[in-house]
Design an enzyme around this catalytic site. Sequence first.
Site, PDB file in Angstrom:
ATOM      1  N   HIS A   1      -3.110   7.139   2.980  1.00  0.00           N
ATOM      2  CA  HIS A   1      -3.622   5.942   2.284  1.00  0.00           C
ATOM      3  C   HIS A   1      -4.938   5.619   3.065  1.00  0.00           C
ATOM      4  O   HIS A   1      -5.008   5.750   4.341  1.00  0.00           O
ATOM      5  CB  HIS A   1      -2.739   4.777   2.461  1.00  0.00           C
ATOM      6  CG  HIS A   1      -3.037   3.337   2.266  1.00  0.00           C
ATOM      7  ND1 HIS A   1      -3.733   2.974   1.175  1.00  0.00           N
ATOM      8  CD2 HIS A   1      -2.950   2.162   3.271  1.00  0.00           C
ATOM      9  CE1 HIS A   1      -3.961   1.703   1.538  1.00  0.00           C
ATOM     10  NE2 HIS A   1      -3.742   1.326   2.575  1.00  0.00           N
TER      11      HIS A   1
ATOM     12  N   ASN B   1     -10.063  -0.253   0.647  1.00  0.00           N
ATOM     13  CA  ASN B   1      -8.609  -0.017   0.653  1.00  0.00           C
ATOM     14  C   ASN B   1      -8.307  -0.954  -0.700  1.00  0.00           C
ATOM     15  O   ASN B   1      -8.271  -1.925  -0.626  1.00  0.00           O
ATOM     16  CB  ASN B   1      -7.831  -0.984   1.806  1.00  0.00           C
ATOM     17  CG  ASN B   1      -6.459  -1.059   1.797  1.00  0.00           C
ATOM     18  OD1 ASN B   1      -5.846  -0.481   0.832  1.00  0.00           O
ATOM     19  ND2 ASN B   1      -6.078  -1.457   2.669  1.00  0.00           N
TER      20      ASN B   1
ATOM     21  N   CYS C   1       0.741  -1.248   0.000  1.00  0.00           N
ATOM     22  CA  CYS C   1      -0.244  -0.121  -0.214  1.00  0.00           C
ATOM     23  C   CYS C   1       0.808   1.186  -0.009  1.00  0.00           C
ATOM     24  O   CYS C   1       0.404   2.263  -0.069  1.00  0.00           O
ATOM     25  CB  CYS C   1      -0.997   0.147   1.217  1.00  0.00           C
ATOM     26  SG  CYS C   1      -2.053  -1.491   1.168  1.00  0.00           S
TER      27      CYS C   1
HETATM   28  N1  ACO Z   1     -17.719  -8.222  11.424  1.00  0.00           N
HETATM   29  C1  ACO Z   1     -18.018  -8.201  12.826  1.00  0.00           C
HETATM   30  N2  ACO Z   1     -17.042  -8.535  13.589  1.00  0.00           N
HETATM   31  C2  ACO Z   1     -16.070  -8.902  13.423  1.00  0.00           C
HETATM   32  C3  ACO Z   1     -15.475  -8.480  12.067  1.00  0.00           C
HETATM   33  C4  ACO Z   1     -16.517  -8.104  11.330  1.00  0.00           C
HETATM   34  N3  ACO Z   1     -16.047  -7.990   9.795  1.00  0.00           N
HETATM   35  N4  ACO Z   1     -13.894  -8.947  11.968  1.00  0.00           N
HETATM   36  C5  ACO Z   1     -13.651  -9.116  13.249  1.00  0.00           C
HETATM   37  N5  ACO Z   1     -14.614  -9.113  14.094  1.00  0.00           N
HETATM   38  C6  ACO Z   1     -14.716  -9.323  15.673  1.00  0.00           C
HETATM   39  C7  ACO Z   1     -13.512 -10.017  16.078  1.00  0.00           C
HETATM   40  O1  ACO Z   1     -13.476 -11.344  15.873  1.00  0.00           O
HETATM   41  C8  ACO Z   1     -13.388  -9.705  17.412  1.00  0.00           C
HETATM   42  O2  ACO Z   1     -14.183 -10.088  18.055  1.00  0.00           O
HETATM   43  P1  ACO Z   1     -13.831 -10.740  19.737  1.00  0.00           P
HETATM   44  O3  ACO Z   1     -13.612  -9.670  20.660  1.00  0.00           O
HETATM   45  O4  ACO Z   1     -14.866 -11.711  20.091  1.00  0.00           O
HETATM   46  O5  ACO Z   1     -12.512 -11.707  19.613  1.00  0.00           O
HETATM   47  C9  ACO Z   1     -13.906  -8.068  17.250  1.00  0.00           C
HETATM   48  O6  ACO Z   1     -14.443  -8.031  16.295  1.00  0.00           O
HETATM   49  C10 ACO Z   1     -12.800  -6.931  17.518  1.00  0.00           C
HETATM   50  O7  ACO Z   1     -11.873  -7.291  16.260  1.00  0.00           O
HETATM   51  P2  ACO Z   1     -10.482  -6.480  16.126  1.00  0.00           P
HETATM   52  O8  ACO Z   1      -9.789  -7.225  15.255  1.00  0.00           O
HETATM   53  O9  ACO Z   1     -10.103  -6.370  17.506  1.00  0.00           O
HETATM   54  O10 ACO Z   1     -11.256  -5.298  15.431  1.00  0.00           O
HETATM   55  P3  ACO Z   1     -10.323  -3.871  15.269  1.00  0.00           P
HETATM   56  O11 ACO Z   1     -11.184  -2.780  16.068  1.00  0.00           O
HETATM   57  O12 ACO Z   1      -9.001  -3.914  15.499  1.00  0.00           O
HETATM   58  O13 ACO Z   1     -10.826  -3.637  13.708  1.00  0.00           O
HETATM   59  C11 ACO Z   1      -9.711  -3.645  11.642  1.00  0.00           C
HETATM   60  C12 ACO Z   1     -10.294  -4.555  12.930  1.00  0.00           C
HETATM   61  C13 ACO Z   1     -10.823  -2.981  11.043  1.00  0.00           C
HETATM   62  C14 ACO Z   1      -9.258  -4.882  10.836  1.00  0.00           C
HETATM   63  C15 ACO Z   1      -8.592  -2.883  12.075  1.00  0.00           C
HETATM   64  O14 ACO Z   1      -7.681  -3.592  13.067  1.00  0.00           O
HETATM   65  C16 ACO Z   1      -7.687  -2.417  11.138  1.00  0.00           C
HETATM   66  O15 ACO Z   1      -8.209  -1.548  10.233  1.00  0.00           O
HETATM   67  N6  ACO Z   1      -6.486  -2.559  11.279  1.00  0.00           N
HETATM   68  C17 ACO Z   1      -5.457  -2.167  10.170  1.00  0.00           C
HETATM   69  C18 ACO Z   1      -5.456  -3.031   9.063  1.00  0.00           C
HETATM   70  C19 ACO Z   1      -4.838  -2.668   7.755  1.00  0.00           C
HETATM   71  O16 ACO Z   1      -4.843  -1.313   7.490  1.00  0.00           O
HETATM   72  N7  ACO Z   1      -4.491  -3.383   6.753  1.00  0.00           N
HETATM   73  C20 ACO Z   1      -4.265  -2.917   5.362  1.00  0.00           C
HETATM   74  C21 ACO Z   1      -2.504  -2.756   5.464  1.00  0.00           C
HETATM   75  S1  ACO Z   1      -2.363  -1.971   4.077  1.00  0.00           S
HETATM   76  C22 ACO Z   1      -1.792  -3.156   2.585  1.00  0.00           C
HETATM   77  O17 ACO Z   1      -0.508  -3.342   2.549  1.00  0.00           O
HETATM   78  C23 ACO Z   1      -2.751  -3.903   2.183  1.00  0.00           C
END
Ligand code: ACO
Length: 333
Positions: free
Chosen positions: A260, A290, A118
């Site tokens: 980004h 994304n 990214c």
């Molecule tokens: N719908 C509902 N619940 C979900 C979902 C979903 N789609 N996905 C995860 N959950 C649940 C999890 O299982 C977890 O449940 P638990 O508490 O019972 O274990 C809960 O929701 C919280 O999950 P987290 O992963 O802690 O949620 P978070 O607030 O961190 O959000 C997210 C997740 C959106 C993925 C976030 O961490 C994020 O955006 N991180 C950065 C990722 C990123 O930027 N990636 C791209 C990099 S760039 C590249 O090179 C492609």
Amino acid sequence: MKLYQSKILGTGAYLPKRILNNKDLEAMVETSDEWIMERSGIRERRIADTKNGEELTDLGKNAAEMAIQNAGIDRNTIDMILFATLTQDQPLPNAATTLQSKLGITNNCAALDVDAACSGYIYALTLANALIQTGQMKTILVVGGEVLSPLVNWKDRTTCILFGDGVGAMVLSQAPEGDESRILASHLAADGAGKDLLYIKAGGTTTPVTEEIIPTGEQYIQMKGRDIFKLATRAMAENSRIVLEQAGLQKPELDWLIPHQANIRIIETVAKFLEMDMNKVIVTIEKYGNNSSATIPIAFHEAVTDGRIKRGQTIMLAAFGAGITSGSMAIRY
Ligand code: ACO
């Protein structure tokens, strides 16, 4: 040695036609529109139909033609195509040569892919700027785009809600003497200790995709979202601080931030660090999710097209990606 400056002459973008919204995802995995919006800021994303004229390089052709037209140049004056992507149409040849052919460019210009996930677009712009500054090239077509959807596990709710497809492009060219448009500063970084936070295990030379691999799902994107979140905000803030210092800029001198688009909460954190109101931040994540190296050039193009970004303004770009790679760049548009 005389150093030239480079100017963004024209921009373009192209998004696949098919929209996949959060309601559609509710029917595919256990999730909800509310959860996705609250945690990521994404409402819908675009999905390319690669079998029907929406290969990566088809999207690239449309975005590039728009950028070439907006730049008002003859395509055969392009000295190089740099294509930031991690999702080439096929392993060989690179996307940049296929794009050259689809654009009908016949001048034998150089053609190179840049893979920094990214952060790829800021890496590619930095390389293009260096080639123009040193006088080795005059005009470079810098494309950033992805067709990520085939690499997404549509049964994994932790990743499938985030990603989409699309391409953006710019024509970067040697600025006329005395022109104030230029790239002011850029800083690239990578922390390979984070290589296992976001990866696709199979599909390279170590683990080809075989019949045994397919049921394991190792051919798809795997991610530790929470860990990336922390590293991403830290890297984007630190790189932007370095770029401000290199450019001799103070935070209030920034007119726009184009980050980004991975998560609205990451974007808000970086804006806060730069002391910028969210109305000074170009945000496209709700519409496109994304799409990796495409997010910055698409957002740039949209903000130039709708008149928000004007000539003479100062813009900070900031990105992070798998690796963990990262980069920031300050531009006087
Ligand atoms: N719908 C509902 N619940 C979900 C979902 C979903 N789609 N996905 C995860 N959950 C649940 C999890 O299982 C977890 O449940 P638990 O508490 O019972 O274990 C809960 O929701 C919280 O999950 P987290 O992963 O802690 O949620 P978070 O607030 O961190 O959000 C997210 C997740 C959106 C993925 C976030 O961490 C994020 O955006 N991180 C950065 C990722 C990123 O930027 N990636 C791209 C990099 S760039 C590249 O090179 C492609």
